[in-house]
Design a protein around this motif. Structure first.
Motif, PDB file in Angstrom:
ATOM      1  N   LYS A   1      39.589  29.046  42.367  1.00 35.29           N
ATOM      2  CA  LYS A   1      40.255  30.097  43.138  1.00 35.29           C
ATOM      3  C   LYS A   1      40.674  31.250  42.232  1.00 35.29           C
ATOM      4  CE  LYS A   1      43.844  30.944  46.576  1.00 35.29           C
ATOM      5  NZ  LYS A   1      44.902  30.349  47.423  1.00 35.29           N
TER       6      LYS A   1
ATOM      7  N   ILE B   1      36.366  34.123  48.076  1.00 35.17           N
ATOM      8  CA  ILE B   1      37.141  33.018  47.511  1.00 35.17           C
ATOM      9  C   ILE B   1      36.831  31.718  48.238  1.00 35.17           C
ATOM     10  CG2 ILE B   1      39.477  32.136  47.131  1.00 35.17           C
ATOM     11  CD1 ILE B   1      40.380  35.047  46.788  1.00 35.17           C
ATOM     12  N   SER B   2      36.724  31.780  49.569  1.00 36.27           N
ATOM     13  CA  SER B   2      36.454  30.559  50.334  1.00 36.27           C
ATOM     14  C   SER B   2      35.091  29.977  49.991  1.00 36.27           C
ATOM     15  CB  SER B   2      36.546  30.840  51.834  1.00 36.27           C
ATOM     16  OG  SER B   2      35.583  31.796  52.230  1.00 36.27           O
TER      17      SER B   2
ATOM     18  N   ALA C   1      41.873  28.774  50.506  1.00 42.71           N
ATOM     19  CA  ALA C   1      41.776  30.176  50.101  1.00 42.71           C
ATOM     20  C   ALA C   1      42.975  30.992  50.570  1.00 42.71           C
ATOM     21  CB  ALA C   1      40.490  30.793  50.636  1.00 42.71           C
TER      22      ALA C   1
END
Length: 470
Positions: free
Chosen positions: A380, A406-407, A351
């Motif tokens: 992503k 995002i992670s 990320a």
């Protein structure tokens, strides 16, 4: 018939050895005897593999296998399997237990509702095996990879109507009388707060406080210890500075607890369950390896201390973990053996930076296919778009939106890649109601064989601690 007679004779022998007239008291922690009772185990170590249903120990056998030999090597779990335990909670909560109800059953011998910590269904305190052991003059300890006030350790040390009352449970470790001589795990968030510093309070009570693993090697003799090594739970085994931290903590705790009267200790591989909830087979196998190393140490310890009993079971199974999926008759753990980072850690690193073939393959420690790489990059990109949309929305609009991470999006793809490579399946993000394995070794371990209830485990431990039958 022979087994029935043997069990009956053992019960008579144990009953005859009972020399205490102490009454149950869930708050009193005063020692009432000074000598270990003959024929009863001097030391009892209760090990809980949280969430560790039968698929986990089976998968670990294949994960641990040496592919260069024709035989599949036996594990420490295989050597000491004695039976199975059912896990259902009190009737009010149906057939599927949570960790609190199951740990309460394992610690008190009483079925309760989901969420209960050391209480019966009427929310009345029930004495735990740890509390009874303390009353008999034994030292006591708790070693976990979660926060030390999580459901399982709390169910041995506390009494609360809800497992979610983390601060209140932590407070009770002081307010209701200190019941453990060694407490090791995570939990800074709950013990060092603006409104109260429990670490300072434990120190005033004579505890030696440590906050790093290296300090476990130089603990002062004959002094109680509080060790907290993380804000909440410990890092995944794959990411921790000590990948065998459960084993390391267990060794240190035993050394601290050994004394002429003996001890009772709870050890929990807490994060097998967390890996199951996340459907994360890489993290699960690493946590199982940490537990295996702990059991190997305990196996050797029992050989040298035959007056010790070790029991291992699970509180329930988590995730509906299946070894093989999608109708394909294979399971391939090869990549799991080589992983150096948890999938969660891999996702966080991806990320932060551009996802390239070189970086991704370095993090996974195996070469990704073009298709796998594209899935990561697309995930992503999509998550970044959703994040931008979220922050461009008004405060009012954001209230009805989930904040993207995002992670988190990448974590799902990382796990999908690993599941596809290994052909691992999952049916749930929660618990299942399957029976769980029971393992035991040492003095009177034969008492834990067969198909038993989780409450039987506590009741047998009470017997071995010399408690009169009710």
């Amino acid at each position: 018939m022979k087994n029935i007679i043997t069990a009956f004779c053992l019960t008579l022998t144990l009953s005859a050895c009972n020399t205490t007239d102490n009454q149950a008291n869930t708050t009193q922690v005063t020692n009432t005897s000074t000598q270990p009772q003959k024929h009863l185990p001097k030391n009892i170590i209760m090990v809980v593999g949280d969430g560790m249903g039968p698929a986990y120990t089976t998968a670990y056998r294949y994960y641990n296998d040496d592919p260069n030999t024709p035989a599949i090597e036996e594990t420490v779990f295989d050597r000491h399997l004695l039976g199975m335990s059912n896990t259902y909670p009190a009737r009010v909560s149906g057939y599927v237990t949570d960790s609190a109800a199951s740990a309460t059953a394992l610690s008190t011998g009483v079925k309760s509702y989901n969420g209960a910590i050391g209480l019966d269904v009427n929310k009345q305190p029930v004495q735990t095996v740890l509390e009874w052991a303390k009353l008999q003059g034994k030292k006591t300890g708790v070693v976990v990879t979660s926060q030390v006030n999580h459901a399982t350790p709390a169910s041995y040390l506390a009494h609360n109507e809800s497992r979610r009352n983390y601060n209140a449970i932590a407070d009770s470790y002081i307010d209701d009388g200190i019941k453990a001589d060694v407490i090791l795990g995570g939990g800074w968030e709950y013990f060092i707060r603006e409104d109260r510093n429990l670490v300072d309070e434990f120190s005033v009570k004579g505890f030696h406080y440590i906050d790093n693993y290296s300090a476990l090697a130089t603990l002062p003799e004959n002094k109680p210890v509080l060790g907290l090594f993380a804000d909440i739970g410990l890092p995944w085994s794959l990411d921790d500075t000590d990948k065998n931290r459960l084993s390391t903590m267990t060794k240190a705790a035993i050394k601290q607890l050994e004394n002429p009267q003996g001890y009772f200790m709870l050890v929990e591989a807490s994060q097998v369950d967390w890996a199951g909830h996340s459907n994360d087979v890489a993290a699960a196998m690493s946590e199982m390896d940490d537990l295996s190393q702990t059991m190997l140490y305990l196996e050797n310890y029992v050989e040298n201390n035959p007056d010790t009993l070790v029991i291992l079971t699970a509180d329930h199974s988590t995730g509906g973990f299946t070894i093989a999926a999608n109708g394909v008759y294979e399971w391939n753990p090869e990549i799991l053996r080589s992983m150096k980072h948890s999938p969660s850690s891999i996702a966080k690193q991806l990320a932060k930076n551009d996802i390239t073939a070189t970086e991704a393959s370095d993090l996974f420690n195996f070469t990704l296919t073009d298709q796998e790489l594209i899935k990561l990059q697309q995930s992503k990109y999509n998550a970044s778009e959703q994040t931008a949309a979220y922050y461009s929305a008004s405060k009012e609009q954001q209230k009805s939106m989930s904040k993207p991470r995002i992670s988190a999006a990448l974590y799902e793809i990382v796990k999908q890649i690993i599941d596809a490579r290994t052909n691992t399946g999952w049916t749930s993000y929660g618990h299942t109601a399957v029976d769980v394995p029971v393992f035991a070794l040492g003095q009177h371990s034969e008492m834990f064989g067969g198909n038993i209830d989780n409450t039987d485990i506590a009741n047998k431990i009470f017997t071995l601690l010399g408690k009169p039958a009710q």
